[in-house]
Write an enzyme that holds these catalytic residues in place. Structure first.
Site, PDB file in Angstrom:
ATOM      1  N   ARG A 183      46.489  36.041  30.011  1.00  0.00           N
ATOM      2  CA  ARG A 183      46.782  37.476  30.059  1.00  0.00           C
ATOM      3  C   ARG A 183      47.686  37.797  31.248  1.00  0.00           C
ATOM      4  O   ARG A 183      48.626  38.593  31.136  1.00  0.00           O
ATOM      5  CB  ARG A 183      45.475  38.266  30.166  1.00  0.00           C
ATOM      6  CG  ARG A 183      44.655  38.287  28.885  1.00  0.00           C
ATOM      7  CD  ARG A 183      43.278  38.873  29.122  1.00  0.00           C
ATOM      8  NE  ARG A 183      42.561  39.104  27.871  1.00  0.00           N
ATOM      9  CZ  ARG A 183      41.246  39.132  27.745  1.00  0.00           C
ATOM     10  NH1 ARG A 183      40.478  38.920  28.813  1.00  0.00           N
ATOM     11  NH2 ARG A 183      40.672  39.361  26.579  1.00  0.00           N
ATOM     12  N   HIS A 224      35.298  34.688  35.738  1.00  0.00           N
ATOM     13  CA  HIS A 224      35.891  35.344  34.572  1.00  0.00           C
ATOM     14  C   HIS A 224      35.333  36.759  34.543  1.00  0.00           C
ATOM     15  O   HIS A 224      34.324  37.038  33.913  1.00  0.00           O
ATOM     16  CB  HIS A 224      35.534  34.584  33.291  1.00  0.00           C
ATOM     17  CG  HIS A 224      35.877  35.333  32.038  1.00  0.00           C
ATOM     18  ND1 HIS A 224      37.164  35.708  31.722  1.00  0.00           N
ATOM     19  CD2 HIS A 224      35.108  35.779  31.017  1.00  0.00           C
ATOM     20  CE1 HIS A 224      37.165  36.350  30.558  1.00  0.00           C
ATOM     21  NE2 HIS A 224      35.913  36.404  30.116  1.00  0.00           N
ATOM     22  N   THR A 257      36.609  41.735  21.163  1.00  0.00           N
ATOM     23  CA  THR A 257      37.748  40.834  21.346  1.00  0.00           C
ATOM     24  C   THR A 257      37.435  39.538  20.618  1.00  0.00           C
ATOM     25  O   THR A 257      36.286  39.097  20.603  1.00  0.00           O
ATOM     26  CB  THR A 257      38.011  40.515  22.835  1.00  0.00           C
ATOM     27  OG1 THR A 257      36.885  39.811  23.361  1.00  0.00           O
ATOM     28  CG2 THR A 257      38.229  41.786  23.639  1.00  0.00           C
TER      29      THR A 257
END
Length: 276
Positions: free
Chosen positions: A112, A136, A191
């Site tokens: 990303r 994360h 997601t």
């Protein structure tokens, strides 16, 4: 009377078929699990794909749906396996050595980051080099000191990049990385595709013994002044044995401090699980 099969095919060997050489098991057939499965199938990384879930009807339905499309795939076998308990502290309960237990970590965060930075620079993500380390999540660490394009270090062009003093506000890019999953969930409810592609990318390095470097979650005790037994993301060389080695990045003092803070955040959560 001989059957159609017996009339059609003459066996040349006896005994059971050889076991799969590259079997990949996906645990959980929700949105993320199935995105991982599809990504692995499309990249032709295994000769057997096993799906595992406690919801038997959902599991069977997903397996059948994929099997019905097997004409268009090159993975010869898709199967479903059942489990009663899904372990949540894999390393502690599996008995596997540290280098065999790997979390996807910040592999997706880094992807990303590369996309957003490259988009701002008007280039393809593969042409921008940058890493997100640590957790994360909210305490992830962007390594601004290592960001570069074609070997040109961006911090040499703008010494304030990624800081509060930066007039170009590149720090906002990292904030977008942290917030991006929340934004996608707000818009579509979950997601799945990006993490599926990320997991397939890691699987390829493992299955094909590629020795590529990925920012994945590994045991970091003893590194960068971290004394607790925590897993967080560092650049790791992945091959068929798991984590073959960890790259010792040259970080600034501030980046090391952020990495240590990220480890502290994880330890505060993890310390209550030591008796597992």
């Amino acid at each position: 009377m001989a059957s159609i099969l017996q009339k059609l095919i003459t066996p040349m060997s006896s005994g059971p078929p050889e076991p799969p050489r590259n079997k990949v098991t996906v645990v959980g057939v929700g949105q993320v699990g199935m995105a991982c499965a599809i990504s692995i199938l499309l990249r032709e990384l295994s000769d057997e794909l096993a799906l595992v879930d406690v919801m038997e009807d959902k599991l069977k339905g997903e397996m059948m749906d994929l099997q019905h499309g097997s004409l268009f795939l090159k993975t010869p076998k898709i199967v479903a396996d059942k489990v009663d308990v899904l372990t949540y502290v894999t390393w502690k309960l599996s008995g596997l050595p540290q280098h065999r237990v790997i979390g996807s970590g910040t592999n997706l965060d880094s992807a990303r980051f590369r996309f957003l930075m490259a988009d701002k620079l008007g280039i393809h993500p593969s042409s921008f080099n940058g890493w997100i380390l640590g957790e994360h999540g909210d305490t992830s660490v962007p390594v601004w000191s290592g960001t570069n394009v074609a070997g040109v270090n961006l911090q040499t062009l703008n010494p304030d990049i990624g800081t509060d003093c930066d007039e170009e506000n590149w720090m906002e890019t990292h904030k977008m990385v942290v917030d991006s999953a929340y934004e996608v969930i707000r818009l579509k409810g979950y997601t799945n595709w990006a993490i599926g592609l990320s997991v397939a990318d890691l699987t390829e390095s493992l299955i094909r013994n590629m020795s590529r470097i990925h920012p994945v979650s590994t045991m970091v005790k003893g590194m960068y002044g971290i004394s607790d037994e925590v897993y967080l993301s560092l650049p790791c060389v992945l091959n068929s044995g798991g984590v073959a080695s960890v790259v010792n990045m040259t970080l600034t003092d501030d980046e090391v401090a952020q990495l240590q803070a990220s480890a502290d955040t994880l330890w505060d959560i993890q310390k209550d699980l030591q008796d597992v």
